[in-house]
Design an enzyme around this catalytic site. Sequence first.
Site, PDB file in Angstrom:
ATOM      1  N   GLY A  13     -11.942  -3.057 -13.609  1.00 35.16           N
ATOM      2  CA  GLY A  13     -11.319  -4.052 -12.734  1.00 35.16           C
ATOM      3  C   GLY A  13     -12.107  -4.243 -11.451  1.00 35.16           C
ATOM      4  N   GLY A  15     -11.008  -6.151  -8.846  1.00 35.92           N
ATOM      5  CA  GLY A  15     -10.129  -6.653  -7.789  1.00 35.92           C
ATOM      6  C   GLY A  15     -10.393  -5.825  -6.533  1.00 35.92           C
ATOM      7  N   PHE A  16      -9.457  -5.848  -5.605  1.00 33.03           N
ATOM      8  CA  PHE A  16      -9.659  -5.087  -4.372  1.00 33.03           C
ATOM      9  C   PHE A  16      -9.885  -3.605  -4.646  1.00 33.03           C
ATOM     10  CE2 PHE A  16      -7.343  -8.730  -2.420  1.00 33.03           C
ATOM     11  CZ  PHE A  16      -8.318  -9.075  -1.503  1.00 33.03           C
ATOM     12  N   VAL A  81     -11.661  -4.378 -20.963  1.00 33.81           N
ATOM     13  CA  VAL A  81     -11.469  -3.038 -21.513  1.00 33.81           C
ATOM     14  C   VAL A  81     -10.216  -3.081 -22.379  1.00 33.81           C
ATOM     15  CG1 VAL A  81     -10.997  -0.626 -20.983  1.00 33.81           C
ATOM     16  CG2 VAL A  81     -12.676  -1.887 -19.648  1.00 33.81           C
ATOM     17  N   GLU A 177       5.164 -19.179  -0.425  1.00 32.08           N
ATOM     18  CA  GLU A 177       3.988 -19.931  -0.003  1.00 32.08           C
ATOM     19  C   GLU A 177       3.780 -21.163  -0.879  1.00 32.08           C
ATOM     20  OE1 GLU A 177       1.337 -16.523   2.232  1.00 32.08           O
ATOM     21  OE2 GLU A 177       1.375 -16.474   0.054  1.00 32.08           O
ATOM     22  N   ALA A 325      -2.559  -6.253  -1.487  1.00 33.65           N
ATOM     23  CA  ALA A 325      -3.994  -6.009  -1.350  1.00 33.65           C
ATOM     24  C   ALA A 325      -4.281  -4.697  -0.619  1.00 33.65           C
ATOM     25  CB  ALA A 325      -4.649  -7.174  -0.621  1.00 33.65           C
TER      26      ALA A 325
END
Lengths: 439, 439
Positions: A13, A15-16, A81, A177, A325
Amino acid sequence: MTEQARHRVVIVGAGFGGLYAARALKRAPADVTLINGTNHHIFEPLIYQVAAGILSPGEVAVSVREVVRRQRNTEFVLGTVTDVDPSSRNVTVTASDGTTRRIEYDTLVVAAGATQSYFGHDEYATYAPGLKTIDDALEIRGRVFSAFEMAELATDRAEQQHWLTFAIVGAGPTGVEMAGQIAEIAHRTLPGQYRRIDPRQAHIVLLDAVDRVLPTFDPRLSAKAERRLRKIGVDVRLGARVVGLDELGVKVETVTGVESVEAMTKIWSAGVSGTGLAARLAEATGAPTDRAGRILVEPDLTVPGHPEIFVLGEAMSLDRLPGVAQVAIQGGRYAGRAIARRLKGGRASKPFSYFDKGNLAAVSRFFAIADLGRIRLSGTVGWLIWLGVHVWYLYGLRNKATVLLRWTISFLGRTRSEAVVTTQQVTARNALRQRASGT
Amino acid sequence: MTEQARHRVVIVGAGFGGLYAARALKRAPADVTLINGTNHHIFEPLIYQVAAGILSPGEVAVSVREVVRRQRNTEFVLGTVTDVDPSSRNVTVTASDGTTRRIEYDTLVVAAGATQSYFGHDEYATYAPGLKTIDDALEIRGRVFSAFEMAELATDRAEQQHWLTFAIVGAGPTGVEMAGQIAEIAHRTLPGQYRRIDPRQAHIVLLDAVDRVLPTFDPRLSAKAERRLRKIGVDVRLGARVVGLDELGVKVETVTGVESVEAMTKIWSAGVSGTGLAARLAEATGAPTDRAGRILVEPDLTVPGHPEIFVLGEAMSLDRLPGVAQVAIQGGRYAGRAIARRLKGGRASKPFSYFDKGNLAAVSRFFAIADLGRIRLSGTVGWLIWLGVHVWYLYGLRNKATVLLRWTISFLGRTRSEAVVTTQQVTARNALRQRASGT
């Protein structure tokens, strides 16, 4: 060979969590393999602005290869994966063309995020996409802008209103949002552009089963956000549990009974669940999972009985930490440093402790709420903090510059620069619609 | 009603021709209906930069509704014109959901552009997309950037080189610009990002049946462009006629015989032909067409015998005018003004006369050629002119600002900001590949 071989870290991964783990291993004596299913790292907190036509995909999604380019001990592998074998310590990577290969690890970092959860109703997904990937964002953008076009083409009032109704399920940050954005599109961007409909007739319904919006924030901030949403024209319906969803709308159960919201456009932001990989890992290691299928980790973010496997961010379950995050960033940094320390033969790591820097959510233009522990802000001040923090965390000077320019344009003007609906999207959606109606 | 009804002008296509025609009718006592198959107007001269990952779709594609928003006599209809009936004066518009409606006109302006021509081999299209729409640009972007990923995953050298070979058919401006872009991606953007391949091994082949690149330019400029292309690593093969094209490569015939270029990525920029609508119009009016199926118009851009039907830009054939933006812009303006003059009862229009402002093509960073009649420039000076002219013609201050920022970033730095490959693209391409190989 055996003694001299470098320690192999596989990170699943980008991502963050995955990226920060890789970065923390920059100077470690290890060979790092970073695996991701797409070629880009997503700045998730702003992905809704792609769906809203403000930002372009490239502004929230940067090339993973570019990010790790200078990190000579790190190799990026594009692929998904699909399996993990903790006993022989390898993962199976499936490339987009279906070919598979095994990659061995000494330490594994699972930072594969989570998937949208429809709480057992995966059939909702076709009608109510979530907002986790660039594909999702472009799909939602296409649906929102196309809905106004379909309303303009509609031949009777009921059909028009059906196309002009938008239902957003889930009043967390993404739902709030997105509802705010659709309201601005309807009230600021599109008026004057149509000849047969008034885009301001759009009906934007924000639904949630709980009793307030943004439940992870302080209740007073939730109340302020809700007031703001109502002011900009969002129909907030709380205590409304979804009991059905199809092509034509959503069925919700409230204290007064079951009611229908007829909405051609639906967006799902109501929950996440562990990925298939997390399930495989739990199965293979016997690790416990929470109700959402996320792995319950030890205080040092490792899988019980497997100190060589770290699980981070949305893939893990620990102390009811939220899937934001900051949790992934801090977890990634923690895991990377812990691995580097082990390689130096250092002492074991202290347990992971999350430092909550606070929560932010932008409700509308110039209005955000900021829950910073003791300090709670809303309105323009909150919005300026929201803006500053997001620009600060955006990857690279380049993206900071273009995003700031876009925001200047969108927030001062009325337009949405990135509102292209592609033919492929329209074709795919119509095929779906025709299949659904059985014609 | 009958005497008082306003004159109805229907404009088919919101490219340069259609938009300039609509603008010229802004103050005319007419009801204008502008019909386009997508929601955006494309700035075609820069569409290759979307394919190259420099610009985002929104920077070259602006909302048609936004452009005509203030023009109160103009209505935009999203849909494809699938038929025209010159005797009862109406067009049939098919919406994306398949529903059709008829729209009547008093004057018709056909500015529907042209489609990519594969010279009778439409089966090439799947393997070698053209570069006419945003969909095309995103598809080519996906294929180019994915090719390097597939090469990185390849297990033997031959397969690697197969993925690293790019064939561009047609050495007109689009082909030359695209070849230059792929060379820059391979030599400037990607080096250092891969661990198993060297992107500089990419083999970029630019093919054309004629004997020079950019045949519409002065021969000396063609020679300079060709030298530059070779310098940046493009393998220019002229006098090479395509006689076969499939999943795996291109077959070309030269004076020395037939040879194969094994290239997994192929781009087609070799020619255009009239649209289906042009064919229908020719059939219904008996108007003559040229070999490419474009309508041979009268000197005032109308269809012979039908002074109420104008045909513009790439849809028309007149005095061998090229299919460039300027011809469409000037044609659109001419037709709009001619219609406005007729409505005022003014005298008939003088024949359309094209004022050739010159031709520009950017071969690579800081190198363009400019054929401005007596003045011929190449290199950096040509490139600065290219840059200035394109920014000048871009729609709106907003896009001028973001495009200038992007260019500053891309031309000074090495990166390509917009290189996201979506999952939908990858999935669609693999499905195609599997169908082609019969598995």
